[in-house]
Design a protein around this motif. Sequence first.
Motif, PDB file in Angstrom:
ATOM      1  N   VAL A 295       7.851  -5.885  -7.116  1.00 28.02           N
ATOM      2  CA  VAL A 295       8.049  -4.492  -7.502  1.00 28.02           C
ATOM      3  C   VAL A 295       9.001  -3.814  -6.524  1.00 28.02           C
ATOM      4  O   VAL A 295       8.686  -3.676  -5.336  1.00 28.02           O
ATOM      5  N   ALA A 296      10.154  -3.388  -7.025  1.00 31.68           N
ATOM      6  CA  ALA A 296      11.069  -2.529  -6.274  1.00 31.68           C
ATOM      7  C   ALA A 296      10.851  -1.099  -6.753  1.00 31.68           C
ATOM      8  O   ALA A 296      10.283  -0.865  -7.821  1.00 31.68           O
ATOM      9  N   SER A 297      11.298  -0.133  -5.983  1.00 29.08           N
ATOM     10  CA  SER A 297      11.003   1.258  -6.333  1.00 29.08           C
ATOM     11  C   SER A 297      12.233   2.137  -6.198  1.00 29.08           C
ATOM     12  O   SER A 297      13.065   1.954  -5.311  1.00 29.08           O
ATOM     13  N   LEU A 305       3.305   1.165  -5.040  1.00 32.15           N
ATOM     14  CA  LEU A 305       2.474   0.215  -4.307  1.00 32.15           C
ATOM     15  C   LEU A 305       2.589   0.548  -2.824  1.00 32.15           C
ATOM     16  O   LEU A 305       3.641   0.988  -2.361  1.00 32.15           O
ATOM     17  N   ARG A 306       1.526   0.354  -2.074  1.00 32.29           N
ATOM     18  CA  ARG A 306       1.612   0.533  -0.620  1.00 32.29           C
ATOM     19  C   ARG A 306       2.665  -0.410  -0.044  1.00 32.29           C
ATOM     20  O   ARG A 306       2.929  -1.470  -0.590  1.00 32.29           O
ATOM     21  N   HIS A 307       3.222   0.002   1.076  1.00 31.86           N
ATOM     22  CA  HIS A 307       4.288  -0.805   1.688  1.00 31.86           C
ATOM     23  C   HIS A 307       3.817  -2.208   2.047  1.00 31.86           C
ATOM     24  O   HIS A 307       4.621  -3.151   2.076  1.00 31.86           O
ATOM     25  N   ASP A 308       2.519  -2.371   2.333  1.00 32.85           N
ATOM     26  CA  ASP A 308       2.008  -3.676   2.744  1.00 32.85           C
ATOM     27  C   ASP A 308       1.425  -4.478   1.582  1.00 32.85           C
ATOM     28  O   ASP A 308       0.817  -5.530   1.795  1.00 32.85           O
ATOM     29  N   HIS A 309       1.601  -3.995   0.361  1.00 32.29           N
ATOM     30  CA  HIS A 309       1.177  -4.785  -0.800  1.00 32.29           C
ATOM     31  C   HIS A 309       2.084  -6.009  -0.910  1.00 32.29           C
ATOM     32  O   HIS A 309       3.305  -5.899  -0.767  1.00 32.29           O
ATOM     33  N   ARG A 466       7.517   3.323   5.483  1.00 30.37           N
ATOM     34  CA  ARG A 466       6.380   2.526   5.035  1.00 30.37           C
ATOM     35  C   ARG A 466       5.366   3.447   4.361  1.00 30.37           C
ATOM     36  O   ARG A 466       4.537   4.067   5.022  1.00 30.37           O
ATOM     37  N   ALA A 467       5.466   3.545   3.065  1.00 35.46           N
ATOM     38  CA  ALA A 467       4.590   4.450   2.316  1.00 35.46           C
ATOM     39  C   ALA A 467       3.165   3.921   2.316  1.00 35.46           C
ATOM     40  O   ALA A 467       2.913   2.780   1.921  1.00 35.46           O
TER      41      ALA A 467
END
Length: 666
Positions: A295-297, A305-309, A466-467
């Motif tokens: 998944v790119a955003s 998605l959280r940055h660490d997903h 990092r969301a």
Amino acid sequence: MSPTSPANPHCPTRRLTTAQALVAFLARQYTERDGRRQRLISATWGIFGHGNVAGIGQALVEAAAGGGPGGPGGPGGTTPGTPTPTSTGHRMPYLQGRNEQAMVHAAVGYARQSGRLSAHAVTTSIGPGATNLVTGAALATINRLPVLLLPGDTFATRPADPVLQQLEVPYAGDVSVNDCLRPVSRYFDRITRPEALIPAALQAMRVLADPAETGAVTLALPQDVQAEAYDWPEEFFAERDWHVRRPAPDTFELEAAVRAIRSARRPLIVAGGGVRHSAAEETLAAFTAATRIPVASTQVGKGALRHDHPADVGGIGHTGTATADELARTADLVIGIGTRFSDFTTASGTLFADPAVRFLHLNITGFDAHKLAALPLVADARAGLEALTAALAGRGYRVDPAYETEYTGAKEAWEERVEASFATPAPAARPTQTQVLGLLDTLVTEDDILVNAAGSLPGDLHKLWRARSRDQYHVEYGYSCMGYEIPAAIGVLLATGSQGRAGRPVWALVGDGTYLMNPTEIVTAVQENLPLKLLILQNHGYASIGGLSEAVGAERFGTAYRHRDADGGFTGPPLPVDLAANAASLGLRVLRATTVDDLRKALSEARDAEGPTCVYVETETPDTVSGPPPAQAWWDVPVAETASRPAAVKAREEYDRQVAARRRHL
């Protein structure tokens, strides 16, 4: 006992002015989605002049009786921006703005944070007050975010012609400056008779609550009609619920989408703002868990998605990560979810390079779903993802493990570049912009919200930030409007209920150019005691456009805030502008930071502050170690085809090389 209508003696009526009726109507409109009910118009922003003070202004006095800041409410009190059906009844809280454009930005920030389920109204006088709405209205409509605009208008009865601030149009007597709002509004009407308000108001609410149609809605209100009395049917003031639908996909389109996904070897999801507006983050996570599709955003989709997903590969496009952009170049199926596919996302038509690449667009609007000659899947993002997940279940689809290993490894390599950009020098050194973001990164939790819109910060944030939560990353890049950040942060604070007490930390990140565009709502934050955290980065000019100017052969002309030099250029010493002193003069507590160590302490102190606080830092020009990674994809800004200066000639050669890679996806 209420009087009755002469035309229908069984229909009770209420005698009110048009303005009073409108405000009473708005206070009784609600949205409902997934069993959650809330006010559709929860507060009204306003600046008064002769075009609205005696109409909407007087109506708001009556409607706000007992309301406003510190008024009675539910547990902990009620803020102007967050009324609920039980705590405010049918009052209409009022918020005092300082600039009409900024009021719209605040309303947009509130609507985005509220998931587009609650919005604000904005009232202005006629003339310049009304035309100041245009930029904010364009921003709202481009970003598909609801806001109700109530500009005053010139007399409908024309007792004097022209009146103060009236635009005279020789070829048309029914045109006013408010007609500038037509192309930037999703719905526009001019209420020239009181009774015309009834159908117009209902249409306005329909558009505001429609997830496929929403944006700026304008009801232009002639100043005489605002004050005119009429016998309104009581039914007009009944509470009305507007259901925010979740349309499911068409069976034929769903089957075509499933076939496309099952045949894909290197699929890539591009998550846009529709994921957030639909509250589809968990559904997206479940879909990726089942399929392992990366998944790119987009800017608005960041945080889907959280940055660490494991499946999150970061931002895409001109301001994206190397991981996402390399995947895009080799993808054979691009699955857009709730995105408009702007030029920044597609790298101006150069990013999706596989000769056989196909597109599948899940979008609530058919207009967006058909872009790039895609297979359309017209549906709500959450409903569409649920349907796709169910349809793929049991059919054995999952990306090749080698593809998963490839993108997770590339993501780890990109994280090393992020760490290098965030790394700080000695404590006594002056930080670069990316080092400022790195220090903030070490401080925040998933509760913090970052608001930004323009300059070089959106690019750095899209690549590096990092969301940590679905709503932490609040960057407005549909219109990329300088001056959005401070008022939008106020809207976010109102939506999160952070007035007058510690709540979620909300940061407005601005450069000096953006600050000078629109600092006025600092006064509003002080007045409402909103714990705004304003971070001003002083780099003496337009850093982003300066870099672009250099790249396209314009030699950074007119992009620095400096004294003129002997040749008439702007290469002299920096201007002696003290933005920290300016912010303090507007009522903010200001913390000045000159070194990395100063900044670390100031950011921590600001985060803990209960009142509005500013952190001011002058940033260092980045070097090759601490600067952000360069753009990972192209962006089309046409370069002069003929020029005498070597910089422009060289830039045109590079432009011709890049533009040759552009393609139309048909």
